[in-house]
Design a protein around this motif. Structure first.
Motif, PDB file in Angstrom:
ATOM      1  N   GLN A 132     -12.434  -3.775 -21.548  1.00  0.00           N
ATOM      2  CA  GLN A 132     -13.244  -2.596 -21.185  1.00  0.00           C
ATOM      3  C   GLN A 132     -14.397  -3.026 -20.290  1.00  0.00           C
ATOM      4  O   GLN A 132     -14.708  -4.199 -20.173  1.00  0.00           O
ATOM      5  CB  GLN A 132     -13.846  -1.918 -22.431  1.00  0.00           C
ATOM      6  CG  GLN A 132     -12.879  -1.447 -23.457  1.00  0.00           C
ATOM      7  CD  GLN A 132     -11.751  -0.585 -22.946  1.00  0.00           C
ATOM      8  OE1 GLN A 132     -10.649  -0.721 -23.414  1.00  0.00           O
ATOM      9  NE2 GLN A 132     -11.993   0.275 -21.989  1.00  0.00           N
ATOM     10  N   LEU A 133     -15.069  -2.006 -19.742  1.00  0.00           N
ATOM     11  CA  LEU A 133     -16.264  -2.297 -18.945  1.00  0.00           C
ATOM     12  C   LEU A 133     -17.395  -2.784 -19.851  1.00  0.00           C
ATOM     13  O   LEU A 133     -18.331  -3.433 -19.391  1.00  0.00           O
ATOM     14  CB  LEU A 133     -16.694  -1.059 -18.168  1.00  0.00           C
ATOM     15  CG  LEU A 133     -15.639  -0.499 -17.195  1.00  0.00           C
ATOM     16  CD1 LEU A 133     -16.207   0.672 -16.408  1.00  0.00           C
ATOM     17  CD2 LEU A 133     -15.118  -1.554 -16.244  1.00  0.00           C
ATOM     18  N   SER A 134     -17.345  -2.437 -21.112  1.00  0.00           N
ATOM     19  CA  SER A 134     -18.370  -2.898 -22.052  1.00  0.00           C
ATOM     20  C   SER A 134     -17.744  -3.926 -22.987  1.00  0.00           C
ATOM     21  O   SER A 134     -17.149  -3.576 -24.000  1.00  0.00           O
ATOM     22  CB  SER A 134     -18.919  -1.720 -22.862  1.00  0.00           C
ATOM     23  OG  SER A 134     -17.854  -0.930 -23.337  1.00  0.00           O
ATOM     24  N   HIS A 232     -15.123   8.113 -11.199  1.00  0.00           N
ATOM     25  CA  HIS A 232     -14.817   8.289 -12.621  1.00  0.00           C
ATOM     26  C   HIS A 232     -14.418   9.739 -12.917  1.00  0.00           C
ATOM     27  O   HIS A 232     -14.942  10.668 -12.301  1.00  0.00           O
ATOM     28  CB  HIS A 232     -16.062   7.910 -13.449  1.00  0.00           C
ATOM     29  CG  HIS A 232     -15.771   7.784 -14.898  1.00  0.00           C
ATOM     30  ND1 HIS A 232     -16.150   8.740 -15.825  1.00  0.00           N
ATOM     31  CD2 HIS A 232     -15.125   6.822 -15.595  1.00  0.00           C
ATOM     32  CE1 HIS A 232     -15.761   8.351 -17.031  1.00  0.00           C
ATOM     33  NE2 HIS A 232     -15.131   7.193 -16.911  1.00  0.00           N
ATOM     34  N   THR A 289     -14.360   2.389 -11.432  1.00  0.00           N
ATOM     35  CA  THR A 289     -13.884   1.996 -12.758  1.00  0.00           C
ATOM     36  C   THR A 289     -12.756   0.966 -12.694  1.00  0.00           C
ATOM     37  O   THR A 289     -12.751   0.010 -13.466  1.00  0.00           O
ATOM     38  CB  THR A 289     -13.398   3.250 -13.515  1.00  0.00           C
ATOM     39  OG1 THR A 289     -14.437   4.217 -13.445  1.00  0.00           O
ATOM     40  CG2 THR A 289     -13.086   2.954 -14.953  1.00  0.00           C
ATOM     41  N   LYS A 346     -22.967  -1.670 -20.079  1.00  0.00           N
ATOM     42  CA  LYS A 346     -21.846  -2.270 -19.347  1.00  0.00           C
ATOM     43  C   LYS A 346     -22.266  -3.651 -18.849  1.00  0.00           C
ATOM     44  O   LYS A 346     -22.333  -4.583 -19.636  1.00  0.00           O
ATOM     45  CB  LYS A 346     -21.387  -1.307 -18.249  1.00  0.00           C
ATOM     46  CG  LYS A 346     -20.712  -0.071 -18.876  1.00  0.00           C
ATOM     47  CD  LYS A 346     -20.072   0.848 -17.902  1.00  0.00           C
ATOM     48  CE  LYS A 346     -19.174   1.839 -18.638  1.00  0.00           C
ATOM     49  NZ  LYS A 346     -19.453   3.214 -18.325  1.00  0.00           N
ATOM     50  N   ARG A 508      -6.315  -4.932 -15.069  1.00  0.00           N
ATOM     51  CA  ARG A 508      -7.702  -4.928 -14.596  1.00  0.00           C
ATOM     52  C   ARG A 508      -8.482  -5.801 -15.561  1.00  0.00           C
ATOM     53  O   ARG A 508      -8.770  -5.407 -16.678  1.00  0.00           O
ATOM     54  CB  ARG A 508      -8.251  -3.494 -14.611  1.00  0.00           C
ATOM     55  CG  ARG A 508      -9.707  -3.415 -14.197  1.00  0.00           C
ATOM     56  CD  ARG A 508     -10.375  -2.139 -14.696  1.00  0.00           C
ATOM     57  NE  ARG A 508     -10.521  -2.129 -16.150  1.00  0.00           N
ATOM     58  CZ  ARG A 508     -11.299  -1.280 -16.826  1.00  0.00           C
ATOM     59  NH1 ARG A 508     -11.979  -0.351 -16.191  1.00  0.00           N
ATOM     60  NH2 ARG A 508     -11.393  -1.336 -18.150  1.00  0.00           N
TER      61      ARG A 508
HETATM   62  N1  ABU Z   1     -16.834   4.826 -18.480  1.00  0.00           N
HETATM   63  C1  ABU Z   1     -15.779   4.498 -19.246  1.00  0.00           C
HETATM   64  C2  ABU Z   1     -15.445   3.041 -19.241  1.00  0.00           C
HETATM   65  C3  ABU Z   1     -14.031   2.817 -19.264  1.00  0.00           C
HETATM   66  C4  ABU Z   1     -13.638   1.377 -19.504  1.00  0.00           C
HETATM   67  O1  ABU Z   1     -14.246   0.660 -20.286  1.00  0.00           O
HETATM   68  O2  ABU Z   1     -12.708   0.942 -18.934  1.00  0.00           O
END
Ligand code: ABU
Length: 535
Positions: A132-134, A232, A289, A346, A508
């Protein structure tokens, strides 16, 4: 809302009662010091506040739960531990006891429930979780979240969150300075999507202030907003939620690297105007994203100025680059925007969730959203009610998301955050370099990533000699989800996949965790090959 309001004279400190608080309900001093009883067979009623003498047992119970969390954190950072122990939902229901009982359970069970909850949880802080992004677990931010939970307050008024409200003001001002805004206003919102919605609401309010009261009748025609094809999906959500309809979110084409094309934006704005529609809002993306592309902000700002449109930057993902001298050029022109979404949860690694939205113009947020609920936002409170920030938002309750960010920033300073961002980009560069050494195994989609998103196809052995092109991509697109399934079963690696435009499924890989080292990247490449070689 710029006029300062004075403290009510009736409640000024000189009038406060100075009688001492009665000690009658305090437990005896010696009770604090006595050893706790064995807590396993006790119940919640043996703890504070049900048992006023239960201080030692409460402390023991909370320490035990803290230990459970700490054990989990240690395992999270243990490269030999699995990221997850994957079970299908039906299997998981069988191994967990999730039913709500009629009778109270003993504290031993409550502690065991905490352990069970973590046993099957995905370790998103594991150095090999790139999904994830986070990603990642920042320990100081975690400490902040614990303290936040202990304080358990709501962020709508200074009355009940005085220290946190001040921290929010200071931290938001600092972020606006980093962005390059001379003044302005900011708020923390529940996620980047809602932050983007706040920006679009403020834009509409700026152009059509009567909308708040009169609704659709205040508009001269059908509003339209613009964003890039790779932006997004929350922009689409905003168009739907604001009553524009998703057809009136115009998606601007992108170049092959995922950047919005400003000439196309200009053309589409003119086209929509020609249809009698009313453009009001443009969203540029700083860190898309999937590809992590940064839209050209100066060129988009020029188009917005030409057409007198609100210029918003969705930097939920990429905003962290502003903290690095090496990276911030990617957002050159951001200071020309009217608003920006920036999620510290993030790239900056603050614990979830922590999302901010900033406005160049002060006073707009409150003018747009204020409803003046008398029971919360009384104007005759004994302090300056400008500190009651809750009426700036469409929510009522607001979680305290500031303390964990403020504490993390205190611990790192700007300097520490710069190193933090640079580390993520160094690791990304290393990953790309390593993949380029094995072009037979890894086909890169973005071979010069702008953010820490590395998009690629893993190529199994049988396809390594097949000619590159759509036919091979089609097969690769079918293989990547199978490889993802193998990763989850093995529990050793997690990377997300998706299709994009005409590209079939590809991975990704995201690096947003401070825990990631070169050895994790080396491991990742070997593990992908171990799991996917025969596909
Ligand atoms: N803004 C949602 C983040 C999605 C992701 O973590 O891939």
């Amino acid at each position: 809302m710029s006029s300062a309001r004075s403290v009510s004279p009736a409640l000024s400190p000189a009038h406060l009662c100075d009688r001492p608080v009665s000690p009658s309900h305090r437990p005896p001093k010696e009770d604090y010091d006595r050893p706790a009883r064995e807590i396993a067979p006790l119940h919640y009623t043996d703890l504070l506040p049900f048992n006023i003498l239960g201080g030692p047992e409460t402390r023991e119970f909370l320490l035990r739960v803290a230990e459970v969390s700490i054990d989990y954190i240690r395992e999270t950072f243990d490269r030999h531990a699995k990221i997850l122990d994957f079970h299908q939902p039906e299997q998981l229901k069988e191994v967990l006891d999730l039913e709500i009982p009629a009778k109270p359970m003993v504290l031993e069970q409550v502690i065991a429930d905490c352990m069970d909850a973590l046993k099957y949880q995905v370790k998103t802080g594991h150095p090999r979780f790139m999904n994830q992004l986070s990603c990642g677990t920042e320990v100081v931010s975690l400490a902040g979240e614990w303290v936040t939970a202990a304080a358990n307050t709501n962020m709508f008024t200074y009355e009940i969150a005085p220290v946190f409200i001040l921290m929010e003001k200071v931290t938001m001002r600092h972020m606006r300075e980093v962005i390059g805004y001379k003044a302005g206003d900011s708020i923390l919102a529940p996620g980047g999507s809602i932050s983007n919605l706040y920006a679009a609401l403020a834009a509409r309010h700026k152009m059509f202030p009567e909308y708040k009261k009169k609704g659709l009748m205040a508009l001269p025609g059908q509003l339209v907003m613009f964003t890039s094809l790779h932006s997004h999906y929350s922009l689409m959500g905003a168009a739907a939620a604001m009553g524009l309809g998703t057809d009136n979110l115009i998606e601007v084409p992108v170049d092959e690297k995922g950047h919005m094309l400003p000439s196309e934006l200009d053309r589409l704005i003119q086209e929509e105007k020609g249809k009698g529609k009313v453009p009001f809002f443009v969203c540029a993306t700083a860190g898309t994203t999937v590809m992590g592309a940064f839209d050209p902000l100066h060129a988009i700002a020029d188009v917005c100025e030409k057409h007198k449109l609100w210029f918003h930057v969705d930097a939920a993902w990429g905003g962290g680059v502003l903290l690095s001298k090496n990276q911030r050029h990617k957002m050159a022109g951001v200071e020309r925007s009217n608003s920006i979404t920036w999620n510290p949860h993030k790239l900056m690694g603050t614990l979830l969730q922590c999302s901010t939205v900033h406005f160049q113009e002060d006073g707009l947020l409150i003018s747009c959203n204020q409803m003046c609920a008398d029971y919360l936002f009384q104007q005759d409170k004994p302090y300056d009610v400008n500190y009651d920030t809750g009426d700036k938002v469409i929510q009522c309750g607001r979680h305290n998301d500031i303390f964990k960010l403020w504490l993390l920033w205190r611990s790192k300073g700007d300097e520490g955050f710069e190193k933090h961002i640079d580390h993520l980009f160094d690791m990304t560069a290393y990953l790309v370099q390593r993949m380029k050494q094995h072009p037979d195994k890894f086909e890169l989609l973005n071979d010069e990533p702008e953010c820490t998103n590395v998009c690629f196809w893993y190529v199994p052995h049988r396809l390594r000699t097949m000619k590159a092109g759509p036919e091979r991509h089609k097969i690769l697109g079918e293989i990547q989800p199978i490889l993802k399934g193998r990763m989850m079963t093995a529990g050793t690696l997690m990377i997300g996949y998706q299709p994009l435009d005409h590209h079939p499924n590809f991975f990704r890989n995201i690096i947003s965790s401070q825990a990631v080292r070169r050895e994790d990247i080396d491991f990742m490449l070997e593990e992908l090959d171990r799991l996917g070689y025969d596909l």
